[in-house]
Design an enzyme around this catalytic site. Structure first.
Site, PDB file in Angstrom:
ATOM      1  N   HIS A 100      39.373 -83.265  -1.548  1.00 28.91           N
ATOM      2  CA  HIS A 100      38.764 -82.429  -2.588  1.00 28.91           C
ATOM      3  C   HIS A 100      39.834 -82.009  -3.589  1.00 28.91           C
ATOM      4  O   HIS A 100      40.993 -81.784  -3.211  1.00 28.91           O
ATOM      5  CB  HIS A 100      38.143 -81.175  -1.969  1.00 28.91           C
ATOM      6  CG  HIS A 100      37.245 -81.458  -0.819  1.00 28.91           C
ATOM      7  ND1 HIS A 100      36.052 -82.128  -0.944  1.00 28.91           N
ATOM      8  CD2 HIS A 100      37.378 -81.194   0.503  1.00 28.91           C
ATOM      9  CE1 HIS A 100      35.492 -82.250   0.247  1.00 28.91           C
ATOM     10  NE2 HIS A 100      36.275 -81.691   1.145  1.00 28.91           N
ATOM     11  N   GLU A 118      39.183 -75.610   2.026  1.00 31.19           N
ATOM     12  CA  GLU A 118      38.228 -75.311   3.087  1.00 31.19           C
ATOM     13  C   GLU A 118      38.975 -75.026   4.383  1.00 31.19           C
ATOM     14  O   GLU A 118      40.176 -75.259   4.484  1.00 31.19           O
ATOM     15  CB  GLU A 118      37.254 -76.484   3.282  1.00 31.19           C
ATOM     16  CG  GLU A 118      37.909 -77.762   3.751  1.00 31.19           C
ATOM     17  CD  GLU A 118      36.943 -78.945   3.760  1.00 31.19           C
ATOM     18  OE1 GLU A 118      35.915 -78.874   4.426  1.00 31.19           O
ATOM     19  OE2 GLU A 118      37.218 -79.953   3.085  1.00 31.19           O
ATOM     20  N   HIS A 176      41.274 -85.850   4.607  1.00 31.65           N
ATOM     21  CA  HIS A 176      40.795 -85.419   5.920  1.00 31.65           C
ATOM     22  C   HIS A 176      39.466 -86.068   6.303  1.00 31.65           C
ATOM     23  O   HIS A 176      38.760 -86.606   5.452  1.00 31.65           O
ATOM     24  CB  HIS A 176      40.611 -83.892   5.930  1.00 31.65           C
ATOM     25  CG  HIS A 176      39.599 -83.419   4.928  1.00 31.65           C
ATOM     26  ND1 HIS A 176      39.919 -83.144   3.626  1.00 31.65           N
ATOM     27  CD2 HIS A 176      38.272 -83.189   5.033  1.00 31.65           C
ATOM     28  CE1 HIS A 176      38.825 -82.754   2.978  1.00 31.65           C
ATOM     29  NE2 HIS A 176      37.810 -82.780   3.803  1.00 31.65           N
ATOM     30  N   ARG A 196      35.484 -89.582  -1.940  1.00 35.39           N
ATOM     31  CA  ARG A 196      35.494 -90.376  -0.718  1.00 35.39           C
ATOM     32  C   ARG A 196      36.460 -91.541  -0.876  1.00 35.39           C
ATOM     33  O   ARG A 196      36.360 -92.299  -1.847  1.00 35.39           O
ATOM     34  CB  ARG A 196      34.074 -90.916  -0.524  1.00 35.39           C
ATOM     35  CG  ARG A 196      33.521 -90.759   0.854  1.00 35.39           C
ATOM     36  CD  ARG A 196      32.072 -91.251   0.910  1.00 35.39           C
ATOM     37  NE  ARG A 196      31.134 -90.185   0.704  1.00 35.39           N
ATOM     38  CZ  ARG A 196      30.027 -90.262  -0.032  1.00 35.39           C
ATOM     39  NH1 ARG A 196      29.709 -91.375  -0.658  1.00 35.39           N
ATOM     40  NH2 ARG A 196      29.237 -89.239  -0.152  1.00 35.39           N
TER      41      ARG A 196
HETATM   42 ZN    ZN Z   1      35.956 -81.826   3.236  1.00 35.29          ZN
END
Ligand code: ZN
Length: 327
Positions: A100, A118, A176, A196
């Site tokens: 991200h 996150e 991740h 992605r």
């Molecule tokens: Zn994520």
């Protein structure tokens, strides 16, 4: 002082990788046989969780804030929109390898969106379950691109076995993947921007591969070696044990384990909590501390509540574990 926590009704999401545990173990309802995510505390446009309480029935957080800005505290005023998003995530299959952007990149390239830092609190993990988090060693952009093309990118990453209670902070830019058999409570910035890199060659229900975003991913990926931080040790407090998990601009998160009773105060900001273990009642205004539990609002594993700023909330349970997040 408001002596009340407001139950939230989540929005569920199903993608190609969801499992069945959010339905069978965590009390979520959905028409789909599997559920990937349950957006518990969400003011994300089009996917807002709503209040399930007779005082403010069906209110979104946005509507509640319009009527009662004092419930949210002052700190939120410095954000362009609601800053955080809290989800339950159940990886029935491996999630794609992804990254991200940070706030600066997202603001410029994603219509002013937040970036996405996150963190994951592991709620459940099958034997042998693991996550992929950051690179084992520094890599070059060329190496990263080549490893994605030849399907070896996961070999470059830290493969970390996980168990319930583990906690990982995932700063924006960290490549991740949550992998099969892991259920987490994810606390994140209020953003849905995901790049992605690699999807294991999978196809969706129409037989098409999901879109990859290699150009953007390579631009935002942190190519340094990533060393996951050890989880901090808990400390004793009046009602049990407390463990600070995360503290950043967008959220502060802690784990609270208690026996009998936990009294929660919110002084200068709102808070939210999700029940990781146990069931009990939140005592109502008229319930004395020695309590008439039958008069309380019941809570159980998997429930999430919004706690207004300036509130005192008394949770009564033989044993409970909750994950509390504040701004
Ligand atoms: Zn994520």
């Amino acid at each position: 002082m408001l002596i009340r926590a407001l139950r939230l009704k989540p929005v569920t999401k199903e993608y190609i990788w969801g499992g069945s545990k959010l339905k069978t173990e965590w009390g979520k309802q959905a028409d789909t046989p599997t559920v990937s995510e349950s957006w518990e505390l969400s003011d994300f446009p089009g996917s807002e969780s709503v209040i399930d309480d007779e005082m403010y029935p069906g209110y979104t957080l946005g509507k509640l804030r319009e009527k009662h800005p004092e419930f949210f505290g002052k700190k939120i005023e410095s954000f362009k929109s609601f800053p955080m998003l809290i989800k339950l995530v159940d990886a029935g299959k491996d999630l794609s390898v992804q990254v991200h952007p940070n706030d600066e990149y997202a603001a410029e390239h994603e219509n002013g969106s937040f970036g996405k830092t996150e963190c994951w609190y592991v709620l459940d993990a099958d034997p042998g379950a693991y996550i992929l988090l950051g690179f084992k060693r520094a890599v070059t952009k060329e190496e990263l691109t080549a490893s994605v093309e030849n399907g070896t990118v996961t070999d470059l990453m830290n493969r970390i076995p996980v168990k319930p209670g583990d906690f990982y902070f995932v700063p924006a830019g960290t490549v991740h993947a949550l992998c099969k058999g892991v259920t987490v409570l994810e606390i994140q910035e209020n953003s849905n921007v995901t790049y992605r890199l690699y999807d294991y060659g999978r196809t969706d229900k129409d037989g098409k591969p999901r879109k990859l975003h290699m150009k953007e991913a390579a631009e935002v990926a942190d190519l340094n070696a990533f060393v996951p931080e050890a989880a901090p040790a808990p400390r004793d407090f009046t009602y049990g044990k407390i463990r600070k998990l995360a503290s950043c601009e967008y959220f502060r998160t802690k784990e609270v384990v208690f026996d009998d009773m936990y009294i929660m105060y919110t002084f200068d900001t709102f808070a939210s909590f999700t029940v990781a273990e146990g069931e009990g009642v939140i005592l109502k205004e008229d319930g004395s501390a020695d309590g008439k539990p039958a008069d309380g609002v019941p809570f159980k594993k998997g429930d999430t509540f919004f706690v207004p700023c300036g509130a005192m909330v008394r949770l009564s349970a033989p044993h409970g574990k909750i994950i509390v997040t504040e701004l």
